[in-house]
Design a protein around this motif. Structure first.
Motif, PDB file in Angstrom:
ATOM      1  N   VAL A   1       0.961  -1.149  -0.093  1.00 23.30           N
ATOM      2  CA  VAL A   1      -0.002  -0.107   0.006  1.00 23.30           C
ATOM      3  C   VAL A   1       0.781   1.393  -0.028  1.00 23.30           C
ATOM      4  O   VAL A   1       0.561   2.199  -0.661  1.00 23.30           O
ATOM      5  CB  VAL A   1      -1.123  -0.100   1.342  1.00 23.30           C
ATOM      6  N   GLY A   2       2.006   1.336   0.790  1.00 22.38           N
ATOM      7  CA  GLY A   2       2.797   2.231   0.823  1.00 22.38           C
ATOM      8  C   GLY A   2       3.587   2.692  -0.610  1.00 22.38           C
ATOM      9  O   GLY A   2       3.696   3.644  -1.094  1.00 22.38           O
ATOM     10  N   HIS A   3       3.992   1.435  -1.305  1.00 20.58           N
ATOM     11  CA  HIS A   3       4.351   1.737  -2.632  1.00 20.58           C
ATOM     12  C   HIS A   3       3.489   2.283  -3.536  1.00 20.58           C
ATOM     13  O   HIS A   3       3.783   3.221  -4.252  1.00 20.58           O
ATOM     14  CB  HIS A   3       5.038   0.206  -3.040  1.00 20.58           C
ATOM     15  N   VAL A   4       2.056   1.777  -3.584  1.00 23.72           N
ATOM     16  CA  VAL A   4       1.321   2.333  -4.260  1.00 23.72           C
ATOM     17  C   VAL A   4       1.007   3.914  -4.181  1.00 23.72           C
ATOM     18  O   VAL A   4       0.704   4.556  -5.130  1.00 23.72           O
ATOM     19  CB  VAL A   4      -0.067   1.525  -4.103  1.00 23.72           C
ATOM     20  N   GLY A   5       1.043   4.013  -2.809  1.00 24.77           N
ATOM     21  CA  GLY A   5       1.004   5.724  -2.551  1.00 24.77           C
ATOM     22  C   GLY A   5       1.980   6.285  -3.096  1.00 24.77           C
ATOM     23  O   GLY A   5       2.056   7.493  -3.763  1.00 24.77           O
ATOM     24  N   ASP A   6       3.264   5.897  -2.961  1.00 25.50           N
ATOM     25  CA  ASP A   6       4.500   6.499  -3.692  1.00 25.50           C
ATOM     26  C   ASP A   6       4.294   6.732  -4.903  1.00 25.50           C
ATOM     27  O   ASP A   6       4.644   7.787  -5.792  1.00 25.50           O
ATOM     28  CB  ASP A   6       5.732   5.702  -3.126  1.00 25.50           C
ATOM     29  N   SER A   7       4.032   5.621  -5.798  1.00 31.05           N
ATOM     30  CA  SER A   7       3.711   5.560  -7.344  1.00 31.05           C
ATOM     31  C   SER A   7       2.698   6.625  -7.589  1.00 31.05           C
ATOM     32  O   SER A   7       2.776   7.245  -8.536  1.00 31.05           O
ATOM     33  CB  SER A   7       3.421   4.127  -7.726  1.00 31.05           C
ATOM     34  N   GLU A   8       1.726   6.746  -6.763  1.00 36.18           N
ATOM     35  CA  GLU A   8       0.869   7.766  -7.061  1.00 36.18           C
ATOM     36  C   GLU A   8       1.125   9.181  -6.939  1.00 36.18           C
ATOM     37  O   GLU A   8       0.780   9.968  -7.978  1.00 36.18           O
ATOM     38  CB  GLU A   8      -0.603   7.471  -6.025  1.00 36.18           C
ATOM     39  N   ARG A   9       2.111   9.463  -6.074  1.00 33.44           N
ATOM     40  CA  ARG A   9       2.744  10.498  -6.154  1.00 33.44           C
ATOM     41  C   ARG A   9       3.611  11.041  -7.118  1.00 33.44           C
ATOM     42  O   ARG A   9       3.652  11.959  -7.787  1.00 33.44           O
ATOM     43  CB  ARG A   9       3.650  10.816  -4.686  1.00 33.44           C
ATOM     44  N   VAL A  10       4.519   9.974  -7.486  1.00 31.56           N
ATOM     45  CA  VAL A  10       5.376  10.240  -8.747  1.00 31.56           C
ATOM     46  C   VAL A  10       4.772  10.289 -10.011  1.00 31.56           C
ATOM     47  O   VAL A  10       5.024  11.355 -10.786  1.00 31.56           O
ATOM     48  CB  VAL A  10       6.415   8.787  -8.650  1.00 31.56           C
ATOM     49  N   PHE A  11       3.748   9.688 -10.312  1.00 32.15           N
ATOM     50  CA  PHE A  11       3.206   9.540 -11.420  1.00 32.15           C
ATOM     51  C   PHE A  11       2.288  10.710 -11.882  1.00 32.15           C
ATOM     52  O   PHE A  11       2.330  11.543 -12.676  1.00 32.15           O
ATOM     53  CB  PHE A  11       2.274   8.282 -11.777  1.00 32.15           C
ATOM     54  N   GLY A  12       1.838  11.179 -10.710  1.00 29.79           N
ATOM     55  CA  GLY A  12       1.026  12.554 -10.565  1.00 29.79           C
ATOM     56  C   GLY A  12       1.884  13.529 -10.634  1.00 29.79           C
ATOM     57  O   GLY A  12       1.474  14.686 -11.367  1.00 29.79           O
ATOM     58  N   TYR A  13       2.866  13.918 -10.089  1.00 32.77           N
ATOM     59  CA  TYR A  13       3.668  14.740 -10.192  1.00 32.77           C
ATOM     60  C   TYR A  13       4.383  14.767 -11.883  1.00 32.77           C
ATOM     61  O   TYR A  13       4.737  15.747 -12.348  1.00 32.77           O
ATOM     62  CB  TYR A  13       5.009  14.605  -9.293  1.00 32.77           C
ATOM     63  N   ARG A  14       4.840  13.657 -12.211  1.00 32.65           N
ATOM     64  CA  ARG A  14       5.162  13.812 -13.590  1.00 32.65           C
ATOM     65  C   ARG A  14       3.974  14.315 -14.504  1.00 32.65           C
ATOM     66  O   ARG A  14       4.441  14.994 -15.583  1.00 32.65           O
ATOM     67  CB  ARG A  14       5.451  12.117 -14.288  1.00 32.65           C
ATOM     68  N   ALA A  15       2.959  13.828 -14.451  1.00 32.30           N
ATOM     69  CA  ALA A  15       1.758  14.183 -15.122  1.00 32.30           C
ATOM     70  C   ALA A  15       1.583  15.874 -14.985  1.00 32.30           C
ATOM     71  O   ALA A  15       1.539  16.681 -15.910  1.00 32.30           O
ATOM     72  CB  ALA A  15       0.566  13.682 -14.825  1.00 32.30           C
ATOM     73  N   MET A  16       1.758  16.310 -13.788  1.00 33.05           N
ATOM     74  CA  MET A  16       1.672  17.939 -13.331  1.00 33.05           C
ATOM     75  C   MET A  16       2.883  18.508 -14.412  1.00 33.05           C
ATOM     76  O   MET A  16       2.581  19.517 -15.096  1.00 33.05           O
ATOM     77  CB  MET A  16       1.615  18.195 -12.199  1.00 33.05           C
ATOM     78  N   CYS A  17       4.005  18.027 -14.173  1.00 29.68           N
ATOM     79  CA  CYS A  17       5.092  18.603 -14.853  1.00 29.68           C
ATOM     80  C   CYS A  17       4.805  18.529 -16.355  1.00 29.68           C
ATOM     81  O   CYS A  17       5.134  19.854 -16.954  1.00 29.68           O
ATOM     82  CB  CYS A  17       6.313  17.896 -14.551  1.00 29.68           C
ATOM     83  N   ILE A  18       4.560  17.620 -16.937  1.00 29.67           N
ATOM     84  CA  ILE A  18       4.423  17.502 -18.452  1.00 29.67           C
ATOM     85  C   ILE A  18       3.237  18.209 -19.133  1.00 29.67           C
ATOM     86  O   ILE A  18       3.279  18.939 -19.567  1.00 29.67           O
ATOM     87  CB  ILE A  18       4.191  15.974 -18.668  1.00 29.67           C
TER      88      ILE A  18
ATOM     89  N   ALA B   1      -3.888   8.322   3.070  1.00 38.23           N
ATOM     90  CA  ALA B   1      -2.843   9.061   2.246  1.00 38.23           C
ATOM     91  C   ALA B   1      -2.975   8.766   0.896  1.00 38.23           C
ATOM     92  O   ALA B   1      -3.070   9.456  -0.126  1.00 38.23           O
ATOM     93  CB  ALA B   1      -1.317   8.553   2.749  1.00 38.23           C
ATOM     94  N   LEU B   2      -3.175   7.491   0.432  1.00 44.32           N
ATOM     95  CA  LEU B   2      -3.260   7.052  -0.724  1.00 44.32           C
ATOM     96  C   LEU B   2      -4.509   7.540  -1.155  1.00 44.32           C
ATOM     97  O   LEU B   2      -4.554   8.182  -2.403  1.00 44.32           O
ATOM     98  CB  LEU B   2      -3.415   5.524  -0.977  1.00 44.32           C
TER      99      LEU B   2
ATOM    100  N   HIS C   1      -1.688  -4.061  -8.623  1.00 46.35           N
ATOM    101  CA  HIS C   1      -1.440  -4.210  -7.175  1.00 46.35           C
ATOM    102  C   HIS C   1      -2.555  -4.693  -6.296  1.00 46.35           C
ATOM    103  O   HIS C   1      -2.459  -5.489  -5.246  1.00 46.35           O
ATOM    104  CB  HIS C   1      -0.555  -2.983  -6.471  1.00 46.35           C
ATOM    105  N   LEU C   2      -3.556  -4.231  -6.455  1.00 42.28           N
ATOM    106  CA  LEU C   2      -4.920  -4.756  -5.979  1.00 42.28           C
ATOM    107  C   LEU C   2      -5.212  -6.120  -6.298  1.00 42.28           C
ATOM    108  O   LEU C   2      -5.730  -6.710  -5.268  1.00 42.28           O
ATOM    109  CB  LEU C   2      -6.094  -3.889  -6.236  1.00 42.28           C
ATOM    110  N   ARG C   3      -4.874  -6.415  -7.430  1.00 38.93           N
ATOM    111  CA  ARG C   3      -4.951  -7.825  -8.000  1.00 38.93           C
ATOM    112  C   ARG C   3      -3.904  -8.913  -7.302  1.00 38.93           C
ATOM    113  O   ARG C   3      -4.428  -9.824  -6.612  1.00 38.93           O
ATOM    114  CB  ARG C   3      -4.568  -7.790  -9.370  1.00 38.93           C
ATOM    115  N   VAL C   4      -2.942  -8.102  -7.067  1.00 40.01           N
ATOM    116  CA  VAL C   4      -1.759  -8.864  -6.377  1.00 40.01           C
ATOM    117  C   VAL C   4      -2.381  -9.108  -4.853  1.00 40.01           C
ATOM    118  O   VAL C   4      -2.099 -10.238  -4.139  1.00 40.01           O
ATOM    119  CB  VAL C   4      -0.442  -8.209  -6.295  1.00 40.01           C
TER     120      VAL C   4
END
Length: 171
Positions: free
Chosen positions: A64-81, A114-115, A161-164
């Motif tokens: 769950v923490g990893h999914v949250g980290d990824s949500e932050r990173v991918f969202g940041y990338r989308a905002m920047c682009i 947080a997620l 990750h929900l499937r996993v």
């Protein structure tokens, strides 16, 4: 946005995530997924959250923490682009991020909250993006990616990750 990304809008290593998202209305998919995620993760208590299906595998908390980290990173990338960033955005080593994070000392409620808050912020971000901006191309992790593809990667990554969690962790 009412169009799925096509090959070339994202790196091949993201194809598995994009393939998990057949929907064309990605915002509706993000909203529906938030409801599902809250239902699934909200039912996991703190004791259960320490479970690992095999030695050396992440605990439920770490997933769950990893999914949250990824949500932050991918969202940041989308905002920047979306904002026209021309510099290459860095990749991230998800294994090192999990290893360095204090997820095991966090409650499941805090990790879930947080997620869900990050997802809500990303929904608002994607809602605010002008139609033509979804086609913006930037570079992240040394790979070209569009804003649209990042929205699909977000949903597909969480779906994966929900499937996993269901298949390997019995959630």
């Amino acid at each position: 946005m009412k169009r799925r990304p096509v090959a070339g809008e994202y790196g091949r290593f993201y194809a598995g995530y994009v393939d998990l998202v057949p929907e064309e209305d990605i915002l509706a998919a993000m909203i529906a997924q938030s409801v599902e995620t809250e239902r699934i993760l909200g039912a996991i208590g703190d004791e259960r959250a320490a479970f690992r299906y095999a030695p050396g595998k992440w605990s439920i908390r770490e997933v769950v923490g990893h999914v949250g980290d990824s949500e932050r990173v991918f969202g940041y990338r989308a905002m920047c682009i979306a904002r026209g960033e021309t510099n290459s955005l860095p990749g991230f080593d998800e294994k090192e991020y999990v290893r360095s994070a204090p997820f095991e000392s966090c409650s499941m409620k805090d990790l879930t909250d947080a997620l869900l808050l990050m997802r809500r912020a990303n929904i608002l971000l994607f809602r605010s993006i002008a139609p033509q901006t979804w086609d913006n191309v930037g570079e992240a992790n040394e790979t070209a990616v569009t804003v649209r593809a990042l929205a699909y990667i977000l949903v597909g990554h969480e779906r994966h990750h929900l499937r996993v969690l269901r298949e390997r962790y019995g959630v």
